[in-house]
Design a protein around this motif. Sequence first.
Motif, PDB file in Angstrom:
ATOM      1  N   LEU A 191       0.813  -1.210   0.000  1.00  0.00           N
ATOM      2  CA  LEU A 191       0.000   0.000   0.000  1.00  0.00           C
ATOM      3  C   LEU A 191       0.846   1.260   0.000  1.00  0.00           C
ATOM      4  N   GLY A 192       2.012   1.179   0.536  1.00  0.00           N
ATOM      5  CA  GLY A 192       2.864   2.352   0.637  1.00  0.00           C
ATOM      6  C   GLY A 192       2.823   2.897   2.054  1.00  0.00           C
ATOM      7  N   ASN A 193       3.738   3.753   2.329  1.00  0.00           N
ATOM      8  CA  ASN A 193       3.845   4.297   3.684  1.00  0.00           C
ATOM      9  C   ASN A 193       3.240   5.678   3.813  1.00  0.00           C
ATOM     10  N   SER A 194       2.801   6.278   2.727  1.00  0.00           N
ATOM     11  CA  SER A 194       2.259   7.624   2.814  1.00  0.00           C
ATOM     12  C   SER A 194       0.784   7.586   3.208  1.00  0.00           C
ATOM     13  N   LEU A 195       0.333   8.664   3.775  1.00  0.00           N
ATOM     14  CA  LEU A 195      -1.058   8.769   4.220  1.00  0.00           C
ATOM     15  C   LEU A 195      -2.013   8.771   3.030  1.00  0.00           C
ATOM     16  N   SER A 196      -1.621   9.427   1.960  1.00  0.00           N
ATOM     17  CA  SER A 196      -2.511   9.504   0.791  1.00  0.00           C
ATOM     18  C   SER A 196      -2.720   8.128   0.149  1.00  0.00           C
ATOM     19  N   SER A 197      -1.681   7.299   0.121  1.00  0.00           N
ATOM     20  CA  SER A 197      -1.855   5.965  -0.454  1.00  0.00           C
ATOM     21  C   SER A 197      -2.734   5.097   0.438  1.00  0.00           C
ATOM     22  N   LEU A 198      -2.624   5.260   1.746  1.00  0.00           N
ATOM     23  CA  LEU A 198      -3.500   4.520   2.659  1.00  0.00           C
ATOM     24  C   LEU A 198      -4.948   4.971   2.526  1.00  0.00           C
ATOM     25  N   GLN A 199      -5.157   6.298   2.378  1.00  0.00           N
ATOM     26  CA  GLN A 199      -6.510   6.809   2.197  1.00  0.00           C
ATOM     27  C   GLN A 199      -7.113   6.292   0.884  1.00  0.00           C
ATOM     28  N   ALA A 200      -6.311   6.261  -0.163  1.00  0.00           N
ATOM     29  CA  ALA A 200      -6.798   5.757  -1.443  1.00  0.00           C
ATOM     30  C   ALA A 200      -7.174   4.284  -1.342  1.00  0.00           C
ATOM     31  N   ALA A 201      -6.369   3.500  -0.605  1.00  0.00           N
ATOM     32  CA  ALA A 201      -6.669   2.073  -0.446  1.00  0.00           C
ATOM     33  C   ALA A 201      -7.952   1.872   0.342  1.00  0.00           C
ATOM     34  N   VAL A 202      -8.159   2.678   1.364  1.00  0.00           N
ATOM     35  CA  VAL A 202      -9.383   2.565   2.167  1.00  0.00           C
ATOM     36  C   VAL A 202     -10.600   2.955   1.323  1.00  0.00           C
ATOM     37  N   GLN A 203     -10.479   4.007   0.520  1.00  0.00           N
ATOM     38  CA  GLN A 203     -11.597   4.444  -0.304  1.00  0.00           C
ATOM     39  C   GLN A 203     -11.946   3.406  -1.374  1.00  0.00           C
ATOM     40  N   GLU A 204     -10.935   2.737  -1.923  1.00  0.00           N
ATOM     41  CA  GLU A 204     -11.196   1.724  -2.934  1.00  0.00           C
ATOM     42  C   GLU A 204     -11.845   0.473  -2.355  1.00  0.00           C
ATOM     43  N   ASN A 205     -11.559   0.161  -1.100  1.00  0.00           N
ATOM     44  CA  ASN A 205     -12.045  -1.083  -0.494  1.00  0.00           C
ATOM     45  C   ASN A 205     -13.212  -0.877   0.463  1.00  0.00           C
ATOM     46  N   ASN A 206     -13.776   0.308   0.528  1.00  0.00           N
ATOM     47  CA  ASN A 206     -14.887   0.589   1.426  1.00  0.00           C
ATOM     48  C   ASN A 206     -16.202   0.270   0.714  1.00  0.00           C
TER      49      ASN A 206
END
Length: 120
Positions: A24-39
């Motif tokens: 997923l990556g270590n940045s906050l934006s990549s984590l937010q993008a992953a959460v938005q895609e899987n919500n």
Amino acid sequence: MKRTMSYALLLPGVFAGSVWAEALGNSLSSLQAAVQENNPKLQQVIAEMNAASARTVSAGTLADPVFKLELMDFTPEGKGKQYLPGKTGQTKYTVMQDLPWYGKRDLQTSIAEQQAESGD
């Protein structure tokens, strides 16, 4: 024995978590993008918004035309029954199209657009 078993169960989880974090990556934006895609709730809202915008396109269209074929005064001749238009006494073809009153299609389109904007 218990500690060895608990460590054995814990190690695969730690490695899986670190592999997942690297993917997923270590940045906050990549984590937010992953959460938005899987919500799933967010995906449901997006699907409802897409459906509402699609309804605005079809709201002002005319209804489907209707084609009707009527076979009248037929008596089967010879072997087997042949219900073909050329073998009957009368054949009636009808094509119908419902036409709404003036301004009604524009009104239906504007109602659908307002519902899409409000999220209903």
